[in-house]
Design an enzyme around this catalytic site. Sequence first.
Site, PDB file in Angstrom:
ATOM      1  N   ASN A  19     -10.664  25.820 -43.227  1.00 41.89           N
ATOM      2  CA  ASN A  19     -11.552  24.860 -43.808  1.00 41.89           C
ATOM      3  C   ASN A  19     -11.985  23.817 -42.653  1.00 41.89           C
ATOM      4  OD1 ASN A  19     -11.334  26.020 -46.467  1.00 41.89           O
ATOM      5  ND2 ASN A  19      -9.491  24.730 -46.774  1.00 41.89           N
ATOM      6  N   TYR A  20     -11.293  23.073 -42.140  1.00 41.61           N
ATOM      7  CA  TYR A  20     -11.776  21.876 -41.507  1.00 41.61           C
ATOM      8  C   TYR A  20     -11.349  21.914 -40.149  1.00 41.61           C
ATOM      9  CZ  TYR A  20     -11.406  20.660 -46.415  1.00 41.61           C
ATOM     10  OH  TYR A  20     -11.355  20.842 -47.685  1.00 41.61           O
ATOM     11  N   GLY A  21     -10.327  22.695 -39.449  1.00 39.07           N
ATOM     12  CA  GLY A  21     -10.269  22.455 -38.194  1.00 39.07           C
ATOM     13  C   GLY A  21     -11.267  22.937 -37.167  1.00 39.07           C
ATOM     14  N   ASP A  22     -11.457  24.133 -37.133  1.00 38.52           N
ATOM     15  CA  ASP A  22     -12.631  24.349 -36.094  1.00 38.52           C
ATOM     16  C   ASP A  22     -13.880  24.062 -36.280  1.00 38.52           C
ATOM     17  OD1 ASP A  22     -10.585  26.276 -35.830  1.00 38.52           O
ATOM     18  OD2 ASP A  22     -11.903  28.088 -35.600  1.00 38.52           O
ATOM     19  N   TYR A 205       0.479  21.439 -43.578  1.00 34.32           N
ATOM     20  CA  TYR A 205       0.429  22.767 -44.429  1.00 34.32           C
ATOM     21  C   TYR A 205       1.598  22.670 -45.179  1.00 34.32           C
ATOM     22  CZ  TYR A 205      -2.570  24.049 -40.219  1.00 34.32           C
ATOM     23  OH  TYR A 205      -3.376  24.246 -39.275  1.00 34.32           O
ATOM     24  N   GLN A 269     -15.799  12.262 -41.303  1.00 31.07           N
ATOM     25  CA  GLN A 269     -14.780  11.999 -40.031  1.00 31.07           C
ATOM     26  C   GLN A 269     -14.678  10.477 -39.829  1.00 31.07           C
ATOM     27  OE1 GLN A 269     -16.795  14.717 -37.139  1.00 31.07           O
ATOM     28  NE2 GLN A 269     -15.276  16.412 -37.517  1.00 31.07           N
ATOM     29  N   ARG A 285      -2.193  17.930 -39.188  1.00 32.69           N
ATOM     30  CA  ARG A 285      -1.872  19.452 -38.836  1.00 32.69           C
ATOM     31  C   ARG A 285      -3.232  19.691 -37.956  1.00 32.69           C
ATOM     32  NH1 ARG A 285      -3.954  21.109 -44.824  1.00 32.69           N
ATOM     33  NH2 ARG A 285      -6.260  21.958 -44.283  1.00 32.69           N
ATOM     34  N   GLY A 286      -3.141  21.229 -37.568  1.00 29.20           N
ATOM     35  CA  GLY A 286      -4.334  21.543 -36.912  1.00 29.20           C
ATOM     36  C   GLY A 286      -4.596  20.959 -35.300  1.00 29.20           C
ATOM     37  N   GLU A 287      -6.035  21.033 -35.048  1.00 26.02           N
ATOM     38  CA  GLU A 287      -6.183  20.424 -33.884  1.00 26.02           C
ATOM     39  C   GLU A 287      -7.051  19.200 -33.843  1.00 26.02           C
ATOM     40  OE1 GLU A 287      -9.233  21.753 -30.025  1.00 26.02           O
ATOM     41  OE2 GLU A 287      -7.737  23.301 -30.886  1.00 26.02           O
ATOM     42  N   SER A 289      -7.629  16.884 -36.299  1.00 26.63           N
ATOM     43  CA  SER A 289      -6.649  15.794 -36.916  1.00 26.63           C
ATOM     44  C   SER A 289      -5.460  15.558 -36.052  1.00 26.63           C
ATOM     45  CB  SER A 289      -5.841  16.221 -38.168  1.00 26.63           C
ATOM     46  OG  SER A 289      -6.959  16.505 -39.128  1.00 26.63           O
TER      47      SER A 289
END
Length: 392
Positions: A19-22, A205, A269, A285-287, A289
């Site tokens: 959803n939002y990471g990449d 997550y 953002q 989570r992710g990159e 964030s």
Amino acid sequence: MTNTHRSTHWDIFCTVVDNYGDIGVTWRLAKQMANEYQIPVNLWVDDLASFSHILPTLDPLKTAQSFNGVNIIHWTKPLPVAFIAGAVLIEAFACELPEQVKAQLVYLHQNDPKSVPIWLNLEYLSAENWVEGCHGLPSLQANGLKKYFYFPGFGAKTGGLICEQDLFAERDAWQANSANKLQLFSQLGLRGIEAQDTVISIFSYETEALPALCELWQQSAEKIHALIPKGRSLNSLTQLLPCDIAALVPGQQIIHGNLTLHILPMTDQQGFDRLLWSCDFNIVRGEDSFLRAQWAAKPFIWHIYPQEDDYHLVKLEAFLKLYCDNLPPKIACYWSELNLAFNQAQQSAVSLHWQNLNPVNLPLLHHAKQWPINALNAADLATRLVQFVKNS
């Protein structure tokens, strides 16, 4: 037809994952290149509906539109508009380029080599030691083209970290006045939060570590407010919710003892950055964030994306070692164990380490404030990327 005088624009291709990471990373990069370096950018995105969650003014039904100096184009098959090669072509996170783009690159390589763009694969961020040795390496493709691997990272020999030039000054000004965070909470529809209350943002997550922490927070001697958007984090907290997740509404409060869960609305953002600046502790989570939590200069837990054979824990431990380098050993141990326990869903351990590590401990806060300055290594990703292109 040849194009000897290469266009100065850059093309970035991104497929939306999780959803939002990449898209979060590539959108920040595209904006920074356009706004700070006046580079025309075409951002090709395959999922505008998900993208619109972090850019609410985006119309998911439009083929092409512009925001913040960036041309956003819906990446469909075939492409909805003609692809014209510019100075740089970035495929974000090894996404597969469209065949018509590859065909044009091959044609240019064979007929007008000077007009072939510099082709980069923007890789995922990692703190592992091998990144410095692989950053910037060229890879000769079967079609004769050359592609470079661009690795973001924390070391001086990596591609650096995404950080806008004025970000830290804006953050410091924001955090200097507690009225800013209270005004933000009010704008988000959150009620009952006082300046002295502990506020924790949660964007993780699914994990059994979350209900364990919430049970602990309910028994806190002081009020704790947990801010959670509708999404994956709430899947782990269904026993604490009064209704199905789908029925929850932004601004809704769920109170259990001294813990109040607040349902957050989606934000852009800039709003997300300010939310992280306004909280005492952030679970991310992710990159994208993960990095923004570091720039917030507050203690945090990184819930890293699970990988096969638990390789994500190798990446996590590499970062923990780097982050804890200048921390007092006891605090470093507690903070590392807290992050590992959370990522391994160890309920009793995560509760124990949370209690051992006071989230507002002054040495940890001081470290969180100094870390962003050290991590940038004097140059952000966009600055290093521009220099890399010049040198190439």
